[in-house]
Motif scaffolding. Structure first.
Motif, PDB file in Angstrom:
ATOM      1  N   GLN B 411     -52.014  74.933  14.834  1.00  0.00           N
ATOM      2  CA  GLN B 411     -50.600  74.994  15.198  1.00  0.00           C
ATOM      3  C   GLN B 411     -49.903  76.198  14.612  1.00  0.00           C
ATOM      4  O   GLN B 411     -48.701  76.377  14.770  1.00  0.00           O
ATOM      5  CB  GLN B 411     -49.885  73.724  14.742  1.00  0.00           C
ATOM      6  N   GLY B 412     -50.657  77.022  13.856  1.00  0.00           N
ATOM      7  CA  GLY B 412     -50.023  78.142  13.203  1.00  0.00           C
ATOM      8  C   GLY B 412     -49.218  77.677  12.004  1.00  0.00           C
ATOM      9  O   GLY B 412     -49.398  76.563  11.513  1.00  0.00           O
ATOM     10  N   GLY B 413     -48.339  78.532  11.502  1.00  0.00           N
ATOM     11  CA  GLY B 413     -47.533  78.178  10.350  1.00  0.00           C
ATOM     12  C   GLY B 413     -48.291  78.343   9.049  1.00  0.00           C
ATOM     13  O   GLY B 413     -49.371  78.929   9.012  1.00  0.00           O
ATOM     14  N   LYS B 414     -47.698  77.810   7.998  1.00  0.00           N
ATOM     15  CA  LYS B 414     -48.253  77.987   6.667  1.00  0.00           C
ATOM     16  C   LYS B 414     -49.321  76.948   6.360  1.00  0.00           C
ATOM     17  O   LYS B 414     -49.517  75.992   7.109  1.00  0.00           O
ATOM     18  CB  LYS B 414     -47.125  77.898   5.631  1.00  0.00           C
ATOM     19  N   GLY B 415     -49.992  77.138   5.240  1.00  0.00           N
ATOM     20  CA  GLY B 415     -50.965  76.162   4.797  1.00  0.00           C
ATOM     21  C   GLY B 415     -51.185  76.282   3.296  1.00  0.00           C
ATOM     22  O   GLY B 415     -51.035  77.368   2.734  1.00  0.00           O
ATOM     23  N   VAL B 416     -51.482  75.154   2.667  1.00  0.00           N
ATOM     24  CA  VAL B 416     -51.846  75.165   1.247  1.00  0.00           C
ATOM     25  C   VAL B 416     -53.349  74.951   1.142  1.00  0.00           C
ATOM     26  O   VAL B 416     -53.873  73.911   1.551  1.00  0.00           O
ATOM     27  CB  VAL B 416     -51.087  74.090   0.453  1.00  0.00           C
ATOM     28  N   LEU B 417     -54.023  75.970   0.635  1.00  0.00           N
ATOM     29  CA  LEU B 417     -55.460  75.879   0.374  1.00  0.00           C
ATOM     30  C   LEU B 417     -55.708  75.196  -0.954  1.00  0.00           C
ATOM     31  O   LEU B 417     -54.922  75.361  -1.894  1.00  0.00           O
ATOM     32  CB  LEU B 417     -56.067  77.284   0.266  1.00  0.00           C
ATOM     33  N   LEU B 418     -56.812  74.455  -1.044  1.00  0.00           N
ATOM     34  CA  LEU B 418     -57.354  74.173  -2.368  1.00  0.00           C
ATOM     35  C   LEU B 418     -58.083  75.458  -2.749  1.00  0.00           C
ATOM     36  O   LEU B 418     -59.149  75.767  -2.213  1.00  0.00           O
ATOM     37  CB  LEU B 418     -58.310  72.983  -2.339  1.00  0.00           C
ATOM     38  N   GLY B 419     -57.460  76.231  -3.630  1.00  0.00           N
ATOM     39  CA  GLY B 419     -57.940  77.591  -3.900  1.00  0.00           C
ATOM     40  C   GLY B 419     -59.054  77.658  -4.915  1.00  0.00           C
ATOM     41  O   GLY B 419     -59.568  78.744  -5.219  1.00  0.00           O
ATOM     42  N   GLY B 420     -59.474  76.508  -5.434  1.00  0.00           N
ATOM     43  CA  GLY B 420     -60.573  76.476  -6.384  1.00  0.00           C
ATOM     44  C   GLY B 420     -60.710  75.097  -6.993  1.00  0.00           C
ATOM     45  O   GLY B 420     -59.756  74.303  -6.997  1.00  0.00           O
ATOM     46  N   TYR B 421     -61.906  74.788  -7.436  1.00  0.00           N
ATOM     47  CA  TYR B 421     -62.200  73.504  -8.078  1.00  0.00           C
ATOM     48  C   TYR B 421     -63.309  73.840  -9.060  1.00  0.00           C
ATOM     49  O   TYR B 421     -64.479  73.854  -8.694  1.00  0.00           O
ATOM     50  CB  TYR B 421     -62.638  72.504  -7.019  1.00  0.00           C
ATOM     51  N   SER B 422     -62.897  74.126 -10.280  1.00  0.00           N
ATOM     52  CA  SER B 422     -63.832  74.685 -11.261  1.00  0.00           C
ATOM     53  C   SER B 422     -64.303  73.634 -12.245  1.00  0.00           C
ATOM     54  O   SER B 422     -63.573  72.704 -12.581  1.00  0.00           O
ATOM     55  CB  SER B 422     -63.163  75.822 -12.036  1.00  0.00           C
ATOM     56  N   TRP B 423     -65.536  73.817 -12.679  1.00  0.00           N
ATOM     57  CA  TRP B 423     -66.201  72.898 -13.578  1.00  0.00           C
ATOM     58  C   TRP B 423     -66.748  73.653 -14.771  1.00  0.00           C
ATOM     59  O   TRP B 423     -66.904  74.862 -14.732  1.00  0.00           O
ATOM     60  CB  TRP B 423     -67.378  72.236 -12.865  1.00  0.00           C
ATOM     61  N   GLY B 424     -67.069  72.894 -15.837  1.00  0.00           N
ATOM     62  CA  GLY B 424     -67.830  73.436 -16.962  1.00  0.00           C
ATOM     63  C   GLY B 424     -67.141  74.611 -17.630  1.00  0.00           C
ATOM     64  O   GLY B 424     -65.927  74.588 -17.864  1.00  0.00           O
ATOM     65  N   THR B 425     -67.918  75.624 -17.937  1.00  0.00           N
ATOM     66  CA  THR B 425     -67.419  76.773 -18.688  1.00  0.00           C
ATOM     67  C   THR B 425     -66.209  77.406 -18.018  1.00  0.00           C
ATOM     68  O   THR B 425     -65.206  77.711 -18.671  1.00  0.00           O
ATOM     69  CB  THR B 425     -68.532  77.837 -18.804  1.00  0.00           C
ATOM     70  N   TYR B 426     -66.310  77.617 -16.697  1.00  0.00           N
ATOM     71  CA  TYR B 426     -65.186  78.238 -15.990  1.00  0.00           C
ATOM     72  C   TYR B 426     -63.934  77.396 -16.120  1.00  0.00           C
ATOM     73  O   TYR B 426     -62.829  77.919 -16.243  1.00  0.00           O
ATOM     74  CB  TYR B 426     -65.526  78.429 -14.509  1.00  0.00           C
ATOM     75  N   ALA B 427     -64.086  76.087 -16.088  1.00  0.00           N
ATOM     76  CA  ALA B 427     -62.927  75.195 -16.201  1.00  0.00           C
ATOM     77  C   ALA B 427     -62.273  75.358 -17.567  1.00  0.00           C
ATOM     78  O   ALA B 427     -61.043  75.389 -17.677  1.00  0.00           O
ATOM     79  CB  ALA B 427     -63.343  73.750 -15.965  1.00  0.00           C
ATOM     80  N   TYR B 428     -63.103  75.464 -18.612  1.00  0.00           N
ATOM     81  CA  TYR B 428     -62.524  75.655 -19.947  1.00  0.00           C
ATOM     82  C   TYR B 428     -61.783  76.983 -20.021  1.00  0.00           C
ATOM     83  O   TYR B 428     -60.694  77.090 -20.589  1.00  0.00           O
ATOM     84  CB  TYR B 428     -63.613  75.577 -21.024  1.00  0.00           C
TER      85      TYR B 428
END
Lengths: 532, 532
Positions: B411-428
């Motif tokens: 439909q066009g327009g804006k959108g909110v992405l889940l821009g990341g879901y980090s685990w482990g070392t990266y999450a810390y």
């Protein structure tokens, strides 16, 4: 919850030899990167018809998607357009049957559709691939809202009357067990140094690791009953909460049983480009697309107009037509040009003075047999009893498949199943029956998979496409030979007439083929008009 | 359009030998049929708590899904129930952030959410498997409408910074090419009589046929560039309509390149029971589930109540609490029994006189690190430019994945992405940053996959679960050893207190685990009360 899977590595063995596909990768890589993010579709967004047609008139025959696409774009480009349509409404095969609809097929059988309000059945197209860019673009431009169509449902069934005592098997069992057995077999042969062509040891070790992960193999490269394989195929008892939480692993099916069942033949289906996830459907029925076009073109469509003759000369095109319901006097419509979307199956019955080449093409194209069934059930037992939300069960029964509604999930109430979608011999057999008999048989067959049919079935409808008066078949079936001989002639402008529809495309039976065909025909017609 | 695939058979060769898994099928078949259509879930529909609790009172700590499930069922059974909740609203980790929301994390950073009206981001649970029967049943009972969550999207990307020059690859290419190469390798080894265990020639021939169909092999059992393989992986140029219709086949990736890329490690994901199709999400945000429970229980929840101490004796349970925002005087709540759903990570900080065994369990359970990012984009470039409608792109970048909204398609327009879901070392690492810095980094990483981020990014939010004051982590991480030592103690009724939540389940991190845990705890508590 973590999306990755990792397990301790297997003991490394002396691994040698893999086959030649693992060589020559550099050249393939180069070819691949050239493609890059290339847009694969031939659709490039709304067409731009530059240049003034100077009041030229166009007669469009047929208000299906091809005809309406052509009409919409030509009108936008400045043409004076009129459409003749056989039916009382637009859309063509883009069609949904719902309460209050009446449909009379060849042979005289009339069905008065009795589905409850809000329910429907799509006798024609019923799903839209994500790469059918033209269909999606028109949906967007015309305000047709889409929702996902569940093509692959891992919890739906694969069913063969000749295997597993006729008991339907969950797709997730057949698929994951097939993967596991294939991975185990290949890892064994690799470890036994069976593959005798050149490959690096590095590739070989990575291959084993890939097979272990993808195939859910254990540390000995075996696919066995375990919590790990149950994390793929599902458990005998699911993990739970509190003190009743411990899961029980399920037992994989034996490789030999899967092979003998033939159910593996269904596994590739959802991997096909045409059926990959996600697919879509319009909210409220497939006919929402046709109705959206119709809203735009309402004032230039003449309904109930059965074309009886098509003539052209150096000055223009004339279509004769009569009232499709009441007959009566013959009327004519004339224009400078004509876009004809009447199926070739019907064109064989319309006298015309098109070229002999075109008439040869028209005669050369048989139309596929196909039958569909819509069955209303008093409750959604597939959801409530079997946790099947949307998706498709495949069977070797004459109904071929059962598709569960991809809408209204988990709310209870009634539902209309696609109770079958038959092809070939079975389709001819069903088409020969009365609609009541067809539905009765579809219910009988379906009950072999879902015994709940016996209490839940309420009302049904069915369409055998060879009995549909305005198509006389489902879609045009080209062979390699008939394409080579007739396709170009069929697609080229024949004097002042150009053909369009799914039959003038390489995507037969799909709405995308109809629309792309119309855009291509329209573009060429416009060039002819503007360039003289 | 026909769902079946069939091609002429390969020239038969003298085929011998397959491995032992193909034997012993009869025994496995027997075991399998015993399972039949067995309902695998431990959920059996709404619980029935028979017997009169005689006005017994229950204090529930925490208005997440576990606490509210317990409260709902106990109140229905005749108990006098009250709930203390730390936050200003119910739902717990069942949480969506939208415009106007304010969230202050440990460390003092406050985020004022700026997404446009109608858009949201789920920091916690975000998808519901079709077999999470308890969640689905509560959704149905409480009127929460569901829509499909697209987990597998064949047109989304698999991305490795170390492979294919860092260019993201379409899932359909990696998957179908991996299948094709595996099928070709195995068929070669079977034909070379490499597998030396006993199997029938019939099985062997069927196996070759299955590999040919499933792997899209040609008549020589090769996986090569062709129209046939393009019908799986997609074309270089799609089939079209009219005179521009002829498709161009695409070039498969080389086996060695796929193996070296490591991207095969993502292929099994969508085959896992947890992630199989279809999955679901509530229409309008995951928090619609928590809000639906809250509507039922509004009158018995005390919000902004921070529990500071938990004591029990032979007469009852007393929780001390203060206003979570303003502090002030300590108040108490008392009851005959207590269902405590406070995460063990938080329980370690609450003085109590639970058993030493329970306190050992509480101390033994670490909580997983995890960070999520919601990024609003000014246009849906993933749909418009790349034909990705919903689904997940996986990457080896610290963001781990990008998930595209499973709603508002085309439909066009804006959108909110889940821009990341980090685990482990990266999450810390992400958790150590300020929210602004986290979002800035997520945008930088995402732009390596979608350069359109650079013009389209508007506003973002992020939740690092170790900074969430009311959970101090994402979910309880049991190991085999800690489960063996502490799980039973943690789940059993400790005097007058019983624990519930995802951490008291074998489905950690999932809402289903929280609800099943509450139902199990509630059932046992009621038996204790009624049976004395």
């Amino acid at each position: 919850m973590d999306d990755s899977i990792s397990r301790p590595g297997p003991s490394r063995r002396q691994l040698l030899g893999m086959i030649g596909t693992l060589a020559g990768s550099a050249a393939m890589y180069t070819a691949m990167t050239k493609l890059g993010h290339a847009q694969e579709s031939s659709y490039r967004g709304p067409i731009q018809l530059q240049g003034d047609p100077n009041g030229a008139t166009v007669l469009v025959l047929g208000a299906g998607l091809a005809g309406m696409t052509a009409a919409l774009e030509l009108r936008n480009a400045g043409y004076n357009v009129q459409i003749l349509e056989y039916r009382e409404k637009a859309g063509g095969r883009n069609w949904s049957l719902r309460r209050g609809d009446t449909y009379t097929e060849l042979g005289g059988f009339t069905q008065n559709i009795q589905f409850d309000e809000g329910h429907y059945f799509n006798p024609g197209p019923w799903r839209i691939p994500y790469h059918h860019h033209a269909v999606l673009d028109y949906c967007r431009r015309l305000g047709v809202q889409l929702e996902p169509f569940i093509q692959v449902n891992h919890n739906a069934y694969l069913h063969s009357t000749k295997a597993f005592d006729g008991k339907p098997q969950r797709f997730r069992h057949i698929m994951n067990d097939f993967h596991g057995h294939v991975a185990e077999l290949l890892s064994k042969s690799v470890q036994q140094n069976a593959l005798n062509a050149a490959a690096t040891q590095e590739d070989t070790e990575i291959l084993l690791e890939a097979l272990r992960e993808w195939g859910a193999l254990d540390e000995n490269m075996r696919y066995v009953q375990s919590e790990h394989t149950s994390e793929f195929r599902g458990f005998a008892k699911d993990p739970g909460g509190g003190l009743t939480a411990v899961p029980e692993p399920s037992q994989p099916l034996a490789a030999s049983d899967i092979l003998k069942s033939g159910l593996w033949s269904r596994l590739a289906n959802g991997n096909l480009y045409e059926f990959q996830m996600p697919m879509f459907q319009p909210v409220g029925g497939m006919d929402q697309i046709g109705l959206a076009f119709q809203r735009e073109l309402q004032d230039i469509i003449t309904f109930n107009a059965k074309v009886t003759e098509l003539r052209q000369d150096e000055n223009g095109v004339t279509a004769s037509w009569i009232d499709a319901r009441n007959g009566g006097e013959t009327r004519t419509a004339t224009a400078d040009w004509c876009v004809c979307t009447i199926p070739f199956s019907v064109m064989t019955q319309i006298p015309n003075n098109l070229s002999s080449g075109m008439n040869a093409a028209i005669s050369a194209l048989p139309y596929a047999a196909s039958v569909k069934f819509g069955l209303q059930m008093s409750r959604r037992f597939w959801e409530e009893d079997e946790a099947i939300f949307g998706g498709i069960t495949y069977t070797d029964l004459p109904i071929s498949l059962i598709s569960y509604p991809s809408t209204g999930y988990n709310q209870g109430g009634k539902g209309v199943l696609l109770g079958g979608y038959s092809w070939g011999t079975y389709a001819y057999e069903f088409t020969a029956m009365s609609p009541e008999e067809r539905v009765r048989r579809a219910v009988e067959f379906g009950a072999q998979i879902h015994p709940q049919y016996n209490e839940a079935f309420e009302t049904g409808a069915s369409v055998g496409w060879h009995r549909v008066p305005w198509t006389l078949g489902c879609y045009g079936v080209w062979t390699e030979e008939t394409r080579a001989e007739h396709y170009r002639t069929a697609a080229e402008i024949d004097g002042r007439v150009v053909m369009a529809g799914e039959h003038i495309s390489y995507i037969p039976a799909w709405m995308e083929g109809a629309i792309l065909s119309a855009l291509d025909a329209t573009t060429r017609l416009h060039q002819r008009v503007v360039n003289g």
